[in-house]
Design an enzyme around this catalytic site. Structure first.
Site, PDB file in Angstrom:
ATOM      1  N   LYS A  13       0.832  -1.210   0.000  1.00  0.00           N
ATOM      2  CA  LYS A  13       0.000   0.000   0.000  1.00  0.00           C
ATOM      3  C   LYS A  13       0.869   1.265   0.000  1.00  0.00           C
ATOM      4  CE  LYS A  13      -2.082  -0.880   3.954  1.00  0.00           C
ATOM      5  NZ  LYS A  13      -1.377  -2.104   4.390  1.00  0.00           N
ATOM      6  N   ARG A  88      -8.867   1.085   9.914  1.00  0.00           N
ATOM      7  CA  ARG A  88      -8.385  -0.266  10.194  1.00  0.00           C
ATOM      8  C   ARG A  88      -9.375  -1.047  11.036  1.00  0.00           C
ATOM      9  NH1 ARG A  88      -2.484   0.810   9.654  1.00  0.00           N
ATOM     10  NH2 ARG A  88      -1.322  -1.117   9.896  1.00  0.00           N
ATOM     11  N   ARG A 122      12.141  -6.314   5.012  1.00  0.00           N
ATOM     12  CA  ARG A 122      12.058  -4.857   4.792  1.00  0.00           C
ATOM     13  C   ARG A 122      13.044  -4.120   5.685  1.00  0.00           C
ATOM     14  NH1 ARG A 122       6.359  -1.788   5.117  1.00  0.00           N
ATOM     15  NH2 ARG A 122       6.283  -2.524   7.268  1.00  0.00           N
ATOM     16  N   ARG A 155      12.231  -2.259  11.428  1.00  0.00           N
ATOM     17  CA  ARG A 155      11.220  -1.792  12.372  1.00  0.00           C
ATOM     18  C   ARG A 155      10.950  -2.890  13.400  1.00  0.00           C
ATOM     19  NH1 ARG A 155       6.447   0.452   8.434  1.00  0.00           N
ATOM     20  NH2 ARG A 155       5.220  -0.630  10.024  1.00  0.00           N
ATOM     21  N   ARG A 166       0.478  -8.740  13.930  1.00  0.00           N
ATOM     22  CA  ARG A 166      -0.174  -7.744  13.056  1.00  0.00           C
ATOM     23  C   ARG A 166      -1.106  -8.420  12.063  1.00  0.00           C
ATOM     24  NH1 ARG A 166       4.825  -4.923  10.625  1.00  0.00           N
ATOM     25  NH2 ARG A 166       3.444  -3.520   9.545  1.00  0.00           N
TER      26      ARG A 166
HETATM   27  P1  AMP Z   1       1.563   0.858   9.258  1.00  0.00           P
HETATM   28  O1  AMP Z   1       2.793   1.621   8.922  1.00  0.00           O
HETATM   29  O2  AMP Z   1       0.349   1.295   8.479  1.00  0.00           O
HETATM   30  O3  AMP Z   1       1.770  -0.636   9.219  1.00  0.00           O
HETATM   31  O4  AMP Z   1       1.205   1.216  10.783  1.00  0.00           O
HETATM   32  C1  AMP Z   1       2.104   0.931  11.824  1.00  0.00           C
HETATM   33  C2  AMP Z   1       1.366   0.823  13.129  1.00  0.00           C
HETATM   34  O5  AMP Z   1       0.718   2.074  13.450  1.00  0.00           O
HETATM   35  C3  AMP Z   1       0.235  -0.202  13.170  1.00  0.00           C
HETATM   36  O6  AMP Z   1       0.703  -1.526  13.407  1.00  0.00           O
HETATM   37  C4  AMP Z   1      -0.594   0.331  14.336  1.00  0.00           C
HETATM   38  O7  AMP Z   1       0.021   0.055  15.558  1.00  0.00           O
HETATM   39  C5  AMP Z   1      -0.518   1.842  14.120  1.00  0.00           C
HETATM   40  N1  AMP Z   1      -1.607   2.310  13.249  1.00  0.00           N
HETATM   41  C6  AMP Z   1      -1.494   2.813  11.990  1.00  0.00           C
HETATM   42  N2  AMP Z   1      -2.698   3.130  11.484  1.00  0.00           N
HETATM   43  C7  AMP Z   1      -3.600   2.796  12.444  1.00  0.00           C
HETATM   44  C8  AMP Z   1      -5.016   2.844  12.515  1.00  0.00           C
HETATM   45  N3  AMP Z   1      -5.751   3.278  11.492  1.00  0.00           N
HETATM   46  N4  AMP Z   1      -5.609   2.423  13.663  1.00  0.00           N
HETATM   47  C9  AMP Z   1      -4.883   1.984  14.705  1.00  0.00           C
HETATM   48  N5  AMP Z   1      -3.552   1.884  14.700  1.00  0.00           N
HETATM   49  C10 AMP Z   1      -2.898   2.288  13.576  1.00  0.00           C
END
Ligand code: AMP
Length: 210
Positions: A13, A88, A122, A155, A166
């Site tokens: 994404k 989410r 990654r 990360r 996740r």
């Molecule tokens: P991402 O980079 O999109 O994988 O986001 C990294 C982390 O940020 C996720 O694993 C969540 O802990 C938090 N996060 C990002 N977007 C959301 C969301 N819409 N709702 C809740 N937590 C989020």
């Protein structure tokens, strides 16, 4: 045009969003990036969410929705935006219907094995946030960012245990959004296993820039 990019972690994404944002001249809004910047800058928000994010859990709907609402009040979204990583959960999606009425939801379809392999290999630049992959997109010099010379790191939430968590969280809390948006007639599938440049070509055919 307003887009939501929906899909499991590691579905591509973010990589496609960067390209679409550049091409369509609309901002790429990644809630994950916003949270990571807050952690890096040690803001109140950052301190609150660090533990949850490192473990691969979800930040609360209240915090996340307030953050997105505020971001969508800025001027640069008037010609459209890409939301990457939001909504989410069903409560987030419901809250979003009150914020924005016109949206195309792009659902990234991808197998679990590919996601696990992609995430565990990654690497991200500590300084500029650029993404690499030690197998498919390595930097010219190991451990160093091609763009800014920053240090590359893995990360915490890309470590095996957090990845599996996740993915569980995705299945339980986010996957139901596919039905939510399909029923509303707002969902369109895209193949997340395709390389980003090819995916961009498909995307532009499917959603021509208005
Ligand atoms: P991402 O980079 O999109 O994988 O986001 C990294 C982390 O940020 C996720 O694993 C969540 O802990 C938090 N996060 C990002 N977007 C959301 C969301 N819409 N709702 C809740 N937590 C989020």
């Amino acid at each position: 045009m307003n887009f939501i990019f929906l899909g499991p972690p590691g579905a591509g994404k973010g990589s496609l969003a960067v390209k679409v944002a550049e091409d369509y001249k609309i901002p790429h809004i990644s809630t994950g990036d916003i949270f990571r910047a807050a952690i890096k800058n040690q803001t109140e928000l950052g301190k609150k969410v660090k533990g949850i994010i490192d473990a691969g859990g979800l930040v609360s709907d209240d915090i996340t929705c307030a953050l997105v609402k505020e971001r969508l009040e800025q001027d640069d979204v008037k010609n459209g935006f890409i939301l990457d990583g939001f909504p989410r959960t069903i409560p987030q999606a419901e809250a979003f219907t009150g914020i924005c009425k016109d949206v195309t939801v792009v659902n990234f379809v991808i197998k679990d094995e590919i996601v696990i392999k992609r995430l565990s290999t990654r690497r991200v630049c500590r300084k500029c946030g650029e993404n690499y992959n030690v197998l498919t997109m390595p930097p010219k010099k190991e451990g160093i960012c091609d763009k800014c010379g920053g240090e590359l790191y893995q990360r915490d939430d890309d470590k095996q245990e957090a990845i599996l968590h996740r993915m569980d969280v995705y299945r339980e809390q986010t996957e139901p959004l596919i039905d939510f948006y399909r029923k509303r007639g707002e969902l369109s599938d895209i193949d997340g296993a395709t390389q980003t440049d090819e995916l961009l070509r498909d995307f532009k055919k499917k959603f021509p820039n208005k």
